[in-house]
Design an enzyme around this catalytic site. Structure first.
Site, mmCIF file in Angstrom:
data_model
loop_
_atom_site.group_PDB
_atom_site.id
_atom_site.type_symbol
_atom_site.label_atom_id
_atom_site.label_comp_id
_atom_site.label_asym_id
_atom_site.label_seq_id
_atom_site.Cartn_x
_atom_site.Cartn_y
_atom_site.Cartn_z
ATOM 1 C CB CYS A 199 86.048 104.182 51.932
ATOM 2 S SG CYS A 199 86.149 104.562 53.675
ATOM 3 C CG HIS A 242 89.924 104.426 50.264
ATOM 4 N ND1 HIS A 242 89.701 105.730 50.674
ATOM 5 C CD2 HIS A 242 89.701 103.642 51.346
ATOM 6 C CE1 HIS A 242 89.366 105.718 51.955
ATOM 7 N NE2 HIS A 242 89.362 104.479 52.384
ATOM 8 C CG ASN A 246 90.335 106.429 55.309
ATOM 9 O OD1 ASN A 246 89.563 107.002 54.551
ATOM 10 N ND2 ASN A 246 90.186 105.167 55.661
HETATM 11 O O1 UT7 Z 1 88.474 103.032 54.654
HETATM 12 C C1 UT7 Z 1 88.740 101.795 55.228
HETATM 13 C C2 UT7 Z 1 89.022 102.095 56.629
HETATM 14 N N1 UT7 Z 1 89.775 101.211 57.400
HETATM 15 C C3 UT7 Z 1 90.969 100.684 57.107
HETATM 16 O O2 UT7 Z 1 91.517 100.767 56.065
HETATM 17 C C4 UT7 Z 1 91.621 99.963 58.229
HETATM 18 C C5 UT7 Z 1 92.454 98.803 57.780
HETATM 19 N N2 UT7 Z 1 93.260 98.336 58.912
HETATM 20 C C6 UT7 Z 1 94.378 98.919 59.292
HETATM 21 O O3 UT7 Z 1 94.815 99.875 58.673
HETATM 22 C C7 UT7 Z 1 95.115 98.352 60.477
HETATM 23 O O4 UT7 Z 1 94.463 97.180 60.928
HETATM 24 C C8 UT7 Z 1 95.196 99.370 61.656
HETATM 25 C C9 UT7 Z 1 96.166 100.482 61.286
HETATM 26 C C10 UT7 Z 1 93.839 99.935 61.987
HETATM 27 C C11 UT7 Z 1 95.749 98.684 62.906
HETATM 28 O O5 UT7 Z 1 97.004 98.098 62.633
HETATM 29 P P1 UT7 Z 1 97.294 96.613 63.140
HETATM 30 O O6 UT7 Z 1 98.673 96.304 62.741
HETATM 31 O O7 UT7 Z 1 96.194 95.739 62.623
HETATM 32 O O8 UT7 Z 1 97.245 96.798 64.708
HETATM 33 P P2 UT7 Z 1 96.305 96.055 65.773
HETATM 34 O O9 UT7 Z 1 94.897 96.487 65.639
HETATM 35 O O10 UT7 Z 1 96.598 94.591 65.740
HETATM 36 O O11 UT7 Z 1 96.866 96.638 67.118
HETATM 37 C C12 UT7 Z 1 98.196 96.307 67.588
HETATM 38 C C13 UT7 Z 1 98.417 96.993 68.915
HETATM 39 C C14 UT7 Z 1 97.319 96.745 69.943
HETATM 40 O O12 UT7 Z 1 97.936 96.624 71.188
HETATM 41 P P3 UT7 Z 1 98.182 95.143 71.848
HETATM 42 O O13 UT7 Z 1 96.824 94.539 71.961
HETATM 43 O O14 UT7 Z 1 99.074 94.440 70.869
HETATM 44 O O15 UT7 Z 1 98.834 95.481 73.140
HETATM 45 C C15 UT7 Z 1 96.521 98.027 69.914
HETATM 46 O O16 UT7 Z 1 95.884 98.266 71.137
HETATM 47 O O17 UT7 Z 1 98.482 98.411 68.733
HETATM 48 C C16 UT7 Z 1 97.598 99.047 69.677
HETATM 49 N N3 UT7 Z 1 97.111 100.286 69.083
HETATM 50 C C17 UT7 Z 1 97.779 101.457 69.132
HETATM 51 N N4 UT7 Z 1 98.945 101.778 69.726
HETATM 52 C C18 UT7 Z 1 99.367 103.037 69.576
HETATM 53 C C19 UT7 Z 1 95.962 100.479 68.363
HETATM 54 N N5 UT7 Z 1 95.898 101.755 67.960
HETATM 55 C C20 UT7 Z 1 97.013 102.372 68.429
HETATM 56 C C21 UT7 Z 1 97.499 103.678 68.331
HETATM 57 N N6 UT7 Z 1 98.670 103.973 68.911
HETATM 58 N N7 UT7 Z 1 96.844 104.659 67.665
#
Ligand code: UT7
Length: 321
Positions: free
Chosen positions: A111, A248, A278
Site C-alpha cells: 500500500c 492511503h 482500499n
Molecule cells: O492497507 C492497509 C490494510 N489494512 C488496514 O488498513 C486494516 C486496518 N484495520 C482495520 O481497518 C480494522 O481493524 C478492521 C476494519 C479490519 C476490523 O475492525 P475492528 O474494529 O478491528 O474489528 P475486529 O477485527 O475487532 O472484529 C470485531 C468483530 C469480530 O467478531 P467478535 O469476535 O467480536 O464476535 C469479527 O469476527 O467483528 C467481526 N467481523 C465482522 N462482522 C461483520 C469481522 N469482519 C466482519 C465483517 N462483517 N465483514
C-alpha cells in the site's frame, strides 16, 4: 531540479459491488462495514485486466501532461497483483502504450507502493538520468482475496491510477520520507504459490491475503502522523502550510485519527474509500486524480501524499502543485 506531477489518470472496473451485495454471500452487513471502515462500495474486475486498467489511467495522465508515449524515459509500476509474474506490468504497459523509448520495471511496496515509486522517480530525475517518467499504482486485489474471509475481503477493491512526472525548475516534490519495519511483516501477508519441485512433498494449496486488522490499524495511527511531520519538515514547511492531505484509503477511522493528531480538519483530507475501498498501491494516485479532475487543486497548492501498509512500510511526500 524538482519532480513535478504534470498529469493524472485513473480507471476503475465497471462492476460496482455494494456492502449489501456482499452480504448476500457473506455473513456481514452494510452497517458493520460502514461503521468500522467508512467503505460503502468497491469496484471489482470481471472482464478487466490490470494492464488494461493501468493503460487507461496512463493514457489520461499522458494526455493531461501533453506527453507522447514515445517521450517517456521510464515506466515505474507499483503493484503486488500484476496480471503475470513475467513479464511485469510495466513491461506490458510499455507495449500497450507504444512507449518504445522507455525502460520499465515494477516495484512492490504494497500500500506504500505508489509513494515508493514516486520517490524513486524523483531520485532518477534529480540524478539527471531521466526527465519524463510514468508512475503507476494499481491492483486487482480481488484475485488475492479469500472470498469466505469476511475480515479481509470486504475491505479491498480493484483499480489503477497513474501520474506523469517531469523535471521542473520550480514546482514539484519538496521532501519525502519512507520507512520499513520488516519485523512486524506477518500482520499483513500473502504467501506466494507453493514450491512444487520434485523434492518437496505436501499439499498444493492456494494463497490469500491474511491480516491482523487491529495491529495494522495501530501501526497506521502511530506511524503516519510522524511520517507526515518528518516529510513536511524536510520540505522546509509546517503542517499549517499544507492545503491537502491525500492519504492511503484504508479506513476512514485511520484518516480521522491522523487528522486529529495533526490538528488539521477533515475537510483537508479528501477521501474516496466510500466508493473504492482500499486499492493498495492504487489508492493514492486514484484519489489524486479524482481530486484533480474535480478542479480542487490550484497551482502552488502544497500537498501531502502518504501511504502505509504491508511490509510493514510507509512513505510520505510533500509537493507543490
Ligand atoms: O492497507 C492497509 C490494510 N489494512 C488496514 O488498513 C486494516 C486496518 N484495520 C482495520 O481497518 C480494522 O481493524 C478492521 C476494519 C479490519 C476490523 O475492525 P475492528 O474494529 O478491528 O474489528 P475486529 O477485527 O475487532 O472484529 C470485531 C468483530 C469480530 O467478531 P467478535 O469476535 O467480536 O464476535 C469479527 O469476527 O467483528 C467481526 N467481523 C465482522 N462482522 C461483520 C469481522 N469482519 C466482519 C465483517 N462483517 N465483514
Amino acid at each position: 531540479m524538482k519532480t513535478r506531477i504534470c498529469g493524472t489518470g485513473s480507471a476503475l472496473p465497471e462492476k460496482r459491488v455494494t456492502n449489501d451485495d456482499l452480504s448476500r454471500f457473506l455473513e456481514t452487513s452494510d452497517e458493520w462495514i460502514k461503521s468500522r471502515t467508512g467503505i460503502g462500495a468497491r469496484h471489482l474486475a470481471v472482464e478487466e485486466t490490470l494492464t488494461g486498467l493501468t493503460a487507461r489511467a496512463a493514457e489520461s495522465a499522458l494526455q493531461e501532461a501533453g506527453v507522447k508515449p514515445e517521450e517517456l524515459d521510464l515506466i515505474l509500476s507499483a503493484t503486488l497483483s500484476a496480471d503475470h509474474i513475467l513479464p511485469s506490468l510495466s513491461c506490458e504497459l510499455q507495449r500497450e502504450l507504444g512507449a518504445v523509448n522507455a525502460a520499465a520495471f515494477d516495484l512492490n511496496a504494497a500500500c506504500s507502493g505508489f509513494l515508493f515509486a514516486l520517490q524513486t522517480a524523483d531520485a532518477y530525475i534529480k540524478s539527471g538520468q531521466y526527465q519524463t517518467i510514468l508512475v503507476t499504482g494499481g491492483e486487482i486485489l480481488s484475485r488475492l482475496m479469500d472470498w469466505n474471509d469476511r475480515s479481509t475481503c470486504v475491505l479491498f477493491g480493484d483499480g489503477a491510477g497513474a501520474v506523469v512526472v517531469k523535471a521542473d525548475e520550480t514546482y514539484g516534490i519538496l521532501g519525502s520520507v519512507q520507512g520499513t519495519d520488516g519485523v512486524k511483516g506477518d500482520v499483513l501477508s500473502c504467501e506466494n504459490r507453493k514450491n512444487q519441485n520434485p523434492y518437496i512433498a505436501g499439499t498444493k494449496d492456494s494463497a490469500y491475503v491474511s491480516m491482523n486488522g487491529q495491529e495494522v490499524y495501530k501501526f497506521a495511527v502511530r506511524t503516519v502522523p510522524g511520517a507526515i511531520h518528518a516529510a513536511v519538515e524536510k520540505a522546509g514547511l509546517t503542517i499549517e502550510d499544507i492545503d491537502w492531505f491525500l492519504l492511503h484509503q484504508a479506513n476512514i477511522r485511520i484518516i480521522e485519527a491522523v487528522s486529529k493528531r495533526l490538528h488539521v480538519p477533515m475537510d483537508q483530507f479528501p477521501t474516496n474509500l466510500q466508493e473504492c475501498g482500499n486499492i493498495s498501491a492504487g489508492s493514492v494516485p486514484i484519489l489524486l486524480h479524482h481530486v484533480n479532475e474535480r478542479g480542487m487543486l490550484h497551482k502552488g497548492d502544497k500537498i501531502v501524499l502518504a501511504g502505509f501498509g504491508a511490509g510493514l512500510s510507509w512513505g510520505a511526500s510533500v509537493l507543490t502543485w
